[in-house]
Design a protein around this motif. Sequence first.
Motif, PDB file in Angstrom:
ATOM      1  N   TYR A 122      -1.025  -0.838  -2.388  1.00 33.41           N
ATOM      2  CA  TYR A 122       0.337  -0.491  -1.987  1.00 33.41           C
ATOM      3  C   TYR A 122       0.750   0.809  -2.649  1.00 33.41           C
ATOM      4  CZ  TYR A 122       0.965  -5.300  -0.408  1.00 33.41           C
ATOM      5  OH  TYR A 122       0.849  -6.498   0.245  1.00 33.41           O
ATOM      6  N   VAL A 123       1.423   1.661  -1.879  1.00 32.30           N
ATOM      7  CA  VAL A 123       2.121   2.808  -2.446  1.00 32.30           C
ATOM      8  C   VAL A 123       3.605   2.491  -2.317  1.00 32.30           C
ATOM      9  CG1 VAL A 123       2.613   5.279  -2.254  1.00 32.30           C
ATOM     10  CG2 VAL A 123       0.276   4.429  -1.852  1.00 32.30           C
ATOM     11  N   ILE A 124       4.303   2.554  -3.452  1.00 36.32           N
ATOM     12  CA  ILE A 124       5.735   2.265  -3.504  1.00 36.32           C
ATOM     13  C   ILE A 124       6.454   3.575  -3.797  1.00 36.32           C
ATOM     14  CG2 ILE A 124       7.525   0.920  -4.682  1.00 36.32           C
ATOM     15  CD1 ILE A 124       5.178  -1.077  -5.391  1.00 36.32           C
ATOM     16  N   ASP A 125       7.368   3.946  -2.932  1.00 41.58           N
ATOM     17  CA  ASP A 125       8.039   5.244  -3.070  1.00 41.58           C
ATOM     18  C   ASP A 125       9.078   5.207  -4.198  1.00 41.58           C
ATOM     19  OD1 ASP A 125      10.513   4.259  -2.086  1.00 41.58           O
ATOM     20  OD2 ASP A 125      10.188   5.072  -0.084  1.00 41.58           O
ATOM     21  N   PRO A 126       9.625   6.366  -4.568  1.00 44.59           N
ATOM     22  CA  PRO A 126      10.567   6.414  -5.683  1.00 44.59           C
ATOM     23  C   PRO A 126      11.822   5.565  -5.515  1.00 44.59           C
ATOM     24  CG  PRO A 126       9.700   8.608  -5.256  1.00 44.59           C
ATOM     25  CD  PRO A 126       9.232   7.726  -4.130  1.00 44.59           C
ATOM     26  N   SER A 127      12.167   5.178  -4.282  1.00 44.64           N
ATOM     27  CA  SER A 127      13.337   4.309  -4.083  1.00 44.64           C
ATOM     28  C   SER A 127      12.989   2.832  -4.212  1.00 44.64           C
ATOM     29  CB  SER A 127      13.955   4.565  -2.701  1.00 44.64           C
ATOM     30  OG  SER A 127      13.139   4.028  -1.670  1.00 44.64           O
ATOM     31  N   GLY A 128      11.702   2.517  -4.341  1.00 46.28           N
ATOM     32  CA  GLY A 128      11.275   1.123  -4.489  1.00 46.28           C
ATOM     33  C   GLY A 128      10.807   0.470  -3.209  1.00 46.28           C
ATOM     34  N   LYS A 129      10.681   1.273  -2.135  1.00 45.89           N
ATOM     35  CA  LYS A 129      10.198   0.729  -0.860  1.00 45.89           C
ATOM     36  C   LYS A 129       8.693   0.955  -0.719  1.00 45.89           C
ATOM     37  CE  LYS A 129      14.269   1.017   2.048  1.00 45.89           C
ATOM     38  NZ  LYS A 129      14.899   1.669   3.183  1.00 45.89           N
ATOM     39  N   ILE A 130       8.070   0.029  -0.021  1.00 40.77           N
ATOM     40  CA  ILE A 130       6.643   0.162   0.268  1.00 40.77           C
ATOM     41  C   ILE A 130       6.478   1.220   1.356  1.00 40.77           C
ATOM     42  CG2 ILE A 130       4.610  -1.017   1.183  1.00 40.77           C
ATOM     43  CD1 ILE A 130       5.849  -3.604  -0.078  1.00 40.77           C
ATOM     44  N   SER A 131       5.693   2.248   1.061  1.00 36.24           N
ATOM     45  CA  SER A 131       5.518   3.332   2.030  1.00 36.24           C
ATOM     46  C   SER A 131       4.106   3.382   2.610  1.00 36.24           C
ATOM     47  CB  SER A 131       5.872   4.680   1.395  1.00 36.24           C
ATOM     48  OG  SER A 131       5.009   4.962   0.315  1.00 36.24           O
ATOM     49  N   TYR A 132       3.185   2.605   2.035  1.00 36.59           N
ATOM     50  CA  TYR A 132       1.806   2.612   2.528  1.00 36.59           C
ATOM     51  C   TYR A 132       1.137   1.311   2.096  1.00 36.59           C
ATOM     52  CZ  TYR A 132      -3.101   4.083   3.033  1.00 36.59           C
ATOM     53  OH  TYR A 132      -4.424   4.183   3.385  1.00 36.59           O
ATOM     54  N   VAL A 133       0.352   0.730   2.999  1.00 39.81           N
ATOM     55  CA  VAL A 133      -0.401  -0.488   2.703  1.00 39.81           C
ATOM     56  C   VAL A 133      -1.824  -0.318   3.226  1.00 39.81           C
ATOM     57  CG1 VAL A 133      -0.587  -2.991   3.090  1.00 39.81           C
ATOM     58  CG2 VAL A 133       1.674  -1.917   2.979  1.00 39.81           C
ATOM     59  N   ALA A 134      -2.800  -0.653   2.410  1.00 37.70           N
ATOM     60  CA  ALA A 134      -4.194  -0.721   2.844  1.00 37.70           C
ATOM     61  C   ALA A 134      -4.684  -2.121   2.491  1.00 37.70           C
ATOM     62  CB  ALA A 134      -5.041   0.341   2.149  1.00 37.70           C
ATOM     63  N   ALA A 135      -4.818  -2.965   3.527  1.00 35.53           N
ATOM     64  CA  ALA A 135      -5.218  -4.358   3.315  1.00 35.53           C
ATOM     65  C   ALA A 135      -6.252  -4.743   4.359  1.00 35.53           C
ATOM     66  CB  ALA A 135      -4.002  -5.273   3.397  1.00 35.53           C
ATOM     67  N   PRO A 136      -7.510  -4.691   4.008  1.00 32.68           N
ATOM     68  CA  PRO A 136      -8.051  -4.390   2.690  1.00 32.68           C
ATOM     69  C   PRO A 136      -8.220  -2.883   2.481  1.00 32.68           C
ATOM     70  CG  PRO A 136      -9.843  -4.968   4.150  1.00 32.68           C
ATOM     71  CD  PRO A 136      -8.567  -5.107   4.952  1.00 32.68           C
ATOM     72  N   PHE A 137      -8.294  -2.511   1.211  1.00 35.64           N
ATOM     73  CA  PHE A 137      -8.619  -1.133   0.858  1.00 35.64           C
ATOM     74  C   PHE A 137     -10.139  -1.031   0.874  1.00 35.64           C
ATOM     75  CE2 PHE A 137      -9.725   2.167  -2.241  1.00 35.64           C
ATOM     76  CZ  PHE A 137      -8.983   3.231  -1.729  1.00 35.64           C
ATOM     77  N   ASN A 138     -10.676  -0.066   1.612  1.00 37.60           N
ATOM     78  CA  ASN A 138     -12.130   0.089   1.725  1.00 37.60           C
ATOM     79  C   ASN A 138     -12.617   1.069   0.660  1.00 37.60           C
ATOM     80  OD1 ASN A 138     -14.782   0.457   2.376  1.00 37.60           O
ATOM     81  ND2 ASN A 138     -14.424   0.915   4.531  1.00 37.60           N
ATOM     82  N   GLN A 139     -13.011   0.533  -0.471  1.00 41.48           N
ATOM     83  CA  GLN A 139     -13.390   1.355  -1.613  1.00 41.48           C
ATOM     84  C   GLN A 139     -14.645   2.194  -1.383  1.00 41.48           C
ATOM     85  OE1 GLN A 139     -14.097  -1.821  -1.352  1.00 41.48           O
ATOM     86  NE2 GLN A 139     -16.021  -2.281  -2.357  1.00 41.48           N
ATOM     87  N   MET A 140     -15.396   1.896  -0.340  1.00 43.15           N
ATOM     88  CA  MET A 140     -16.640   2.626  -0.080  1.00 43.15           C
ATOM     89  C   MET A 140     -16.446   3.794   0.889  1.00 43.15           C
ATOM     90  SD  MET A 140     -18.474   0.929  -2.099  1.00 43.15           S
ATOM     91  CE  MET A 140     -20.183   1.363  -1.835  1.00 43.15           C
ATOM     92  N   ALA A 141     -15.281   3.919   1.502  1.00 43.18           N
ATOM     93  CA  ALA A 141     -15.045   4.954   2.511  1.00 43.18           C
ATOM     94  C   ALA A 141     -14.291   6.136   1.912  1.00 43.18           C
ATOM     95  CB  ALA A 141     -14.252   4.376   3.680  1.00 43.18           C
ATOM     96  N   ALA A 142     -14.854   7.321   2.050  1.00 45.74           N
ATOM     97  CA  ALA A 142     -14.221   8.526   1.506  1.00 45.74           C
ATOM     98  C   ALA A 142     -12.830   8.739   2.092  1.00 45.74           C
ATOM     99  CB  ALA A 142     -15.100   9.746   1.762  1.00 45.74           C
ATOM    100  N   ASP A 143     -12.661   8.442   3.382  1.00 42.21           N
ATOM    101  CA  ASP A 143     -11.351   8.673   4.003  1.00 42.21           C
ATOM    102  C   ASP A 143     -10.276   7.733   3.454  1.00 42.21           C
ATOM    103  OD1 ASP A 143     -12.365   6.423   5.330  1.00 42.21           O
ATOM    104  OD2 ASP A 143     -11.621   7.044   7.289  1.00 42.21           O
ATOM    105  N   ALA A 144     -10.661   6.613   2.847  1.00 47.06           N
ATOM    106  CA  ALA A 144      -9.674   5.715   2.232  1.00 47.06           C
ATOM    107  C   ALA A 144      -8.952   6.439   1.097  1.00 47.06           C
ATOM    108  CB  ALA A 144     -10.341   4.448   1.715  1.00 47.06           C
TER     109      ALA A 144
END
Length: 192
Positions: free
Chosen positions: A155-177
């Motif tokens: 999760y990326v949480i923006d400075p206001s406390g809102k979720i701005s990005y979700v990777a579920a699942p996060f693909n740790q093997m992919a460069a583009d991730a």
Amino acid sequence: MSIRSRAARFVAVLAVAAIAPSIAGAQAAPAPTPLKVGEMAPDFTVTVVTADGVAKKPFKLSEHKGETVVLAFFPKARTSGCTVQMESYRDKYAQTFQGGKKVTLVGVSIDSDTALVSWAKDAKFQFHFAADTDRKVGVAYGANAGTGYHKRTLYVIDPSGKISYVAAPFNQMAADAYTDLGAAISHAGGSH
């Protein structure tokens, strides 16, 4: 074997086949459901560690308003996939996480604080790890159903406390991730 006993055996097999899925379903934990972009990130307080040891003050998400927070849930310290992921974060820390300026990265697992300190020290990780041993943070964020290890969720949480990005699942093997993560952090406000 008589026709009657074969028929009784056949009916018994059908009955077991019919109830087995409901028994299995009753025992299986529900699949965790990740939070969505635009939702307010649930507040939490958790023990955090670095390569220097256990932090004197627990990490409380609401105390980090005004900065971008990246929560990286992962299964287990020192396992191959998790090592690839955390070493990539370490190696890309200056660029992707802007060297920690207005961006806080927290790796979250169910490992003990001592296991996480040891790993952070050995691998020279420059970011925080959260010891979510009771799985409460993982459950709140849909990375854990309350049993077993956290699923690899980011999760990326923006400075206001809102979720701005979700990777579920996060693909740790992919460069583009990692490229996508860097863009999400910049977009969230981490590059001011």
